[in-house]
Design a protein around this motif. Structure first.
Motif, PDB file in Angstrom:
ATOM      1  N   LYS A 101     -40.069  58.445   6.223  1.00  0.00           N
ATOM      2  CA  LYS A 101     -39.109  59.100   5.335  1.00  0.00           C
ATOM      3  C   LYS A 101     -39.325  58.631   3.902  1.00  0.00           C
ATOM      4  O   LYS A 101     -39.251  57.435   3.621  1.00  0.00           O
ATOM      5  CB  LYS A 101     -37.676  58.785   5.788  1.00  0.00           C
ATOM      6  CG  LYS A 101     -37.331  59.337   7.170  1.00  0.00           C
ATOM      7  CD  LYS A 101     -35.879  59.055   7.531  1.00  0.00           C
ATOM      8  CE  LYS A 101     -35.529  59.650   8.897  1.00  0.00           C
ATOM      9  NZ  LYS A 101     -34.108  59.416   9.256  1.00  0.00           N
ATOM     10  N   LEU A 102     -39.607  59.586   3.021  1.00  0.00           N
ATOM     11  CA  LEU A 102     -39.861  59.275   1.618  1.00  0.00           C
ATOM     12  C   LEU A 102     -38.695  59.746   0.757  1.00  0.00           C
ATOM     13  O   LEU A 102     -38.316  60.925   0.801  1.00  0.00           O
ATOM     14  CB  LEU A 102     -41.148  59.942   1.142  1.00  0.00           C
ATOM     15  CG  LEU A 102     -42.421  59.681   1.951  1.00  0.00           C
ATOM     16  CD1 LEU A 102     -43.615  60.302   1.247  1.00  0.00           C
ATOM     17  CD2 LEU A 102     -42.634  58.202   2.168  1.00  0.00           C
ATOM     18  N   ALA A 103     -38.117  58.833  -0.009  1.00  0.00           N
ATOM     19  CA  ALA A 103     -37.064  59.176  -0.966  1.00  0.00           C
ATOM     20  C   ALA A 103     -37.727  59.555  -2.286  1.00  0.00           C
ATOM     21  O   ALA A 103     -38.431  58.732  -2.886  1.00  0.00           O
ATOM     22  CB  ALA A 103     -36.117  57.998  -1.153  1.00  0.00           C
ATOM     23  N   ILE A 104     -37.513  60.770  -2.734  1.00  0.00           N
ATOM     24  CA  ILE A 104     -38.235  61.290  -3.898  1.00  0.00           C
ATOM     25  C   ILE A 104     -37.262  61.702  -4.995  1.00  0.00           C
ATOM     26  O   ILE A 104     -36.339  62.492  -4.764  1.00  0.00           O
ATOM     27  CB  ILE A 104     -39.107  62.490  -3.489  1.00  0.00           C
ATOM     28  CG1 ILE A 104     -40.135  62.032  -2.439  1.00  0.00           C
ATOM     29  CG2 ILE A 104     -39.817  63.080  -4.694  1.00  0.00           C
ATOM     30  CD1 ILE A 104     -40.765  63.152  -1.682  1.00  0.00           C
ATOM     31  N   ASP A 105     -37.466  61.150  -6.166  1.00  0.00           N
ATOM     32  CA  ASP A 105     -36.683  61.529  -7.342  1.00  0.00           C
ATOM     33  C   ASP A 105     -37.211  62.873  -7.834  1.00  0.00           C
ATOM     34  O   ASP A 105     -38.186  62.939  -8.577  1.00  0.00           O
ATOM     35  CB  ASP A 105     -36.836  60.442  -8.416  1.00  0.00           C
ATOM     36  CG  ASP A 105     -36.205  60.838  -9.745  1.00  0.00           C
ATOM     37  OD1 ASP A 105     -35.396  61.779  -9.768  1.00  0.00           O
ATOM     38  OD2 ASP A 105     -36.541  60.181 -10.759  1.00  0.00           O
ATOM     39  N   ALA A 106     -36.559  63.948  -7.412  1.00  0.00           N
ATOM     40  CA  ALA A 106     -37.052  65.298  -7.712  1.00  0.00           C
ATOM     41  C   ALA A 106     -36.856  65.695  -9.170  1.00  0.00           C
ATOM     42  O   ALA A 106     -37.462  66.661  -9.636  1.00  0.00           O
ATOM     43  CB  ALA A 106     -36.362  66.316  -6.807  1.00  0.00           C
ATOM     44  N   ALA A 118     -39.629  54.532   1.540  1.00  0.00           N
ATOM     45  CA  ALA A 118     -40.318  54.313   0.269  1.00  0.00           C
ATOM     46  C   ALA A 118     -39.694  55.197  -0.800  1.00  0.00           C
ATOM     47  O   ALA A 118     -39.038  56.200  -0.494  1.00  0.00           O
ATOM     48  CB  ALA A 118     -41.806  54.626   0.406  1.00  0.00           C
ATOM     49  N   LEU A 119     -39.906  54.814  -2.052  1.00  0.00           N
ATOM     50  CA  LEU A 119     -39.362  55.548  -3.194  1.00  0.00           C
ATOM     51  C   LEU A 119     -40.498  56.009  -4.096  1.00  0.00           C
ATOM     52  O   LEU A 119     -41.385  55.230  -4.447  1.00  0.00           O
ATOM     53  CB  LEU A 119     -38.405  54.643  -3.982  1.00  0.00           C
ATOM     54  CG  LEU A 119     -37.974  55.081  -5.388  1.00  0.00           C
ATOM     55  CD1 LEU A 119     -37.237  56.414  -5.347  1.00  0.00           C
ATOM     56  CD2 LEU A 119     -37.106  54.004  -6.035  1.00  0.00           C
ATOM     57  N   VAL A 120     -40.452  57.292  -4.487  1.00  0.00           N
ATOM     58  CA  VAL A 120     -41.450  57.864  -5.391  1.00  0.00           C
ATOM     59  C   VAL A 120     -40.736  58.559  -6.547  1.00  0.00           C
ATOM     60  O   VAL A 120     -39.786  59.316  -6.331  1.00  0.00           O
ATOM     61  CB  VAL A 120     -42.352  58.886  -4.668  1.00  0.00           C
ATOM     62  CG1 VAL A 120     -43.303  59.559  -5.659  1.00  0.00           C
ATOM     63  CG2 VAL A 120     -43.148  58.208  -3.561  1.00  0.00           C
ATOM     64  N   SER A 121     -41.193  58.301  -7.775  1.00  0.00           N
ATOM     65  CA  SER A 121     -40.600  58.953  -8.943  1.00  0.00           C
ATOM     66  C   SER A 121     -41.636  59.086 -10.049  1.00  0.00           C
ATOM     67  O   SER A 121     -42.506  58.226 -10.209  1.00  0.00           O
ATOM     68  CB  SER A 121     -39.404  58.147  -9.468  1.00  0.00           C
ATOM     69  OG  SER A 121     -38.892  58.713 -10.665  1.00  0.00           O
ATOM     70  N   ALA A 122     -41.531  60.176 -10.814  1.00  0.00           N
ATOM     71  CA  ALA A 122     -42.345  60.351 -12.015  1.00  0.00           C
ATOM     72  C   ALA A 122     -41.476  60.172 -13.256  1.00  0.00           C
ATOM     73  O   ALA A 122     -41.874  60.527 -14.358  1.00  0.00           O
ATOM     74  CB  ALA A 122     -42.987  61.744 -12.024  1.00  0.00           C
ATOM     75  N   GLY A 123     -40.289  59.607 -13.053  1.00  0.00           N
ATOM     76  CA  GLY A 123     -39.319  59.471 -14.134  1.00  0.00           C
ATOM     77  C   GLY A 123     -39.518  58.229 -14.992  1.00  0.00           C
ATOM     78  O   GLY A 123     -40.590  57.620 -15.012  1.00  0.00           O
TER      79      GLY A 123
END
Length: 333
Positions: free
Chosen positions: A4-9, A96-101
């Motif tokens: 499960k990936l938590a993504i800052d959309a 895990a956490l993914v962000s382009a912010g």
């Protein structure tokens, strides 16, 4: 077990479109993964063809890229997409956490919300950077910390070695200490002390000092450096690669018919050069040393760059590199 990936959309210059499109590319390749998108449902849902393996957690609040104080921003904006994604990782609702912010806000969210591994005093920001042979090298710290001690650099060598070995499949990664000369006697007190610590650690394949001019020649698999210098080196590599490609394009465009014919004949080689210098193909920057993967994709990432970051994140979970790192520190007590 499903990842499960938590993504800052809502993070990044082209969010949420580039983020959602990148997730759709990753979903097609990784059916064992659930993508939890945190952001404005009204903007995200129209971009989805279907919602298989995709969950939307609605919020209209986000961390802006120009926040003057990222730490205050994450404390003030408690329902921001990035903050909710980090909280989901902390609570075990995501792996895990993914962000382009905002980079500063993501660093703060990673350290204060996700939390660091107890034995790692200062998590480092690490990227896989390009080399001319296409193999790449990992470098940290790239700016998570403005100042570092020799102990921190020793920790970065351990972190980088684990990442290169488990995620990139490098056998016995060569560890280099960035310095102003290759001789053991070179450097300021920080580098000299770090050299002694690294030399004494028999678990590391430490090859000594390396110079900045040799980085893209593949002189080492992992390069450790203080955060201030690492950030400057990273931006120099990015700027040089970008300027080189622009200059090459300009020379071809303005060089007349012979230059254009030459470019056609060398098309395959030119694309190979472009790919070799494209750091985004390797994925995002990992805030390494935390209890779970936290990965920063470039703010200007398109769908392909987001996909590369998600692929990298999936690999980190698949190899359980964080779990192995925790075990290493526990055994080293």
């Amino acid at each position: 077990m499903k990842k499960k990936l938590a993504i800052d959309a809502m993070g990044g210059d082209f969010a949420p479109q580039s983020v959602v499109e990148g997730c759709l590319l990753a979903r097609a390749e990784f059916p064992d993964t659930e993508f939890i998108l945190f952001g404005d449902e009204a903007k995200i849902r129209p971009l989805l063809s279907d919602e298989t393996n995709i969950t939307i957690v609605h919020t209209t609040e986000k961390i802006d890229s120009g926040e003057a104080d990222p730490v205050k921003a994450i404390r003030r904006k408690k329902t921001a997409s990035m903050v909710l994604a980090a909280t989901a990782v902390k609570n075990g609702e995501a792996d895990a956490l993914v962000s382009a912010g905002n980079t500063g806000a993501l660093l703060a969210s990673g350290i204060f919300t996700v939390g660091r591994i107890k034995q790692v005093d200062r998590p480092g920001l690490m990227s896989t950077l390009p080399t001319l042979d296409g193999k790449g090298f990992d470098m940290l710290d790239l700016g998570a910390n403005a100042e570092n001690t020799a102990h921190h650099l020793h920790n970065y060598a351990i972190l980088g070695s684990f990442y290169a070995s488990n995620v990139r499949g490098v056998s016995s990664p060569r560890i280099g200490l960035l310095n102003n000369g290759s001789e053991a006697s070179k450097g300021a007190p920080l580098q000299k002390e770090a050299y002694e610590l690294l030399s004494a650690d028999e678990s590391l394949n430490f090859i000594g000092n390396v110079e900045a001019r040799d980085l893209m020649s593949g002189v080492a698999d992992v390069v450790v450096v203080d955060g201030f210098t690492g950030n400057a080196i990273l931006k120099s590599i990015e700027g040089t690669a970008s300027s080189l490609m622009k200059q090459l394009k300009s020379s071809i465009t303005n060089g007349g018919i012979l230059s254009k014919i030459g470019a056609v004949l060398m098309k395959k080689s030119l694309y190979s050069l472009k790919d070799a210098l494209d750091y985004e193909k390797a994925g995002g920057a990992v805030l390494f040393g935390l209890k779970a993967p936290v990965i920063k994709s470039h703010g200007s990432s398109n769908a392909d760059a987001i996909f590369a970051t998600l692929k990298q994140t999936h690999k980190m979970l698949e190899t359980d590199v964080v779990g192995k790192l925790v075990q290493h520190y526990q055994e080293d007590k």
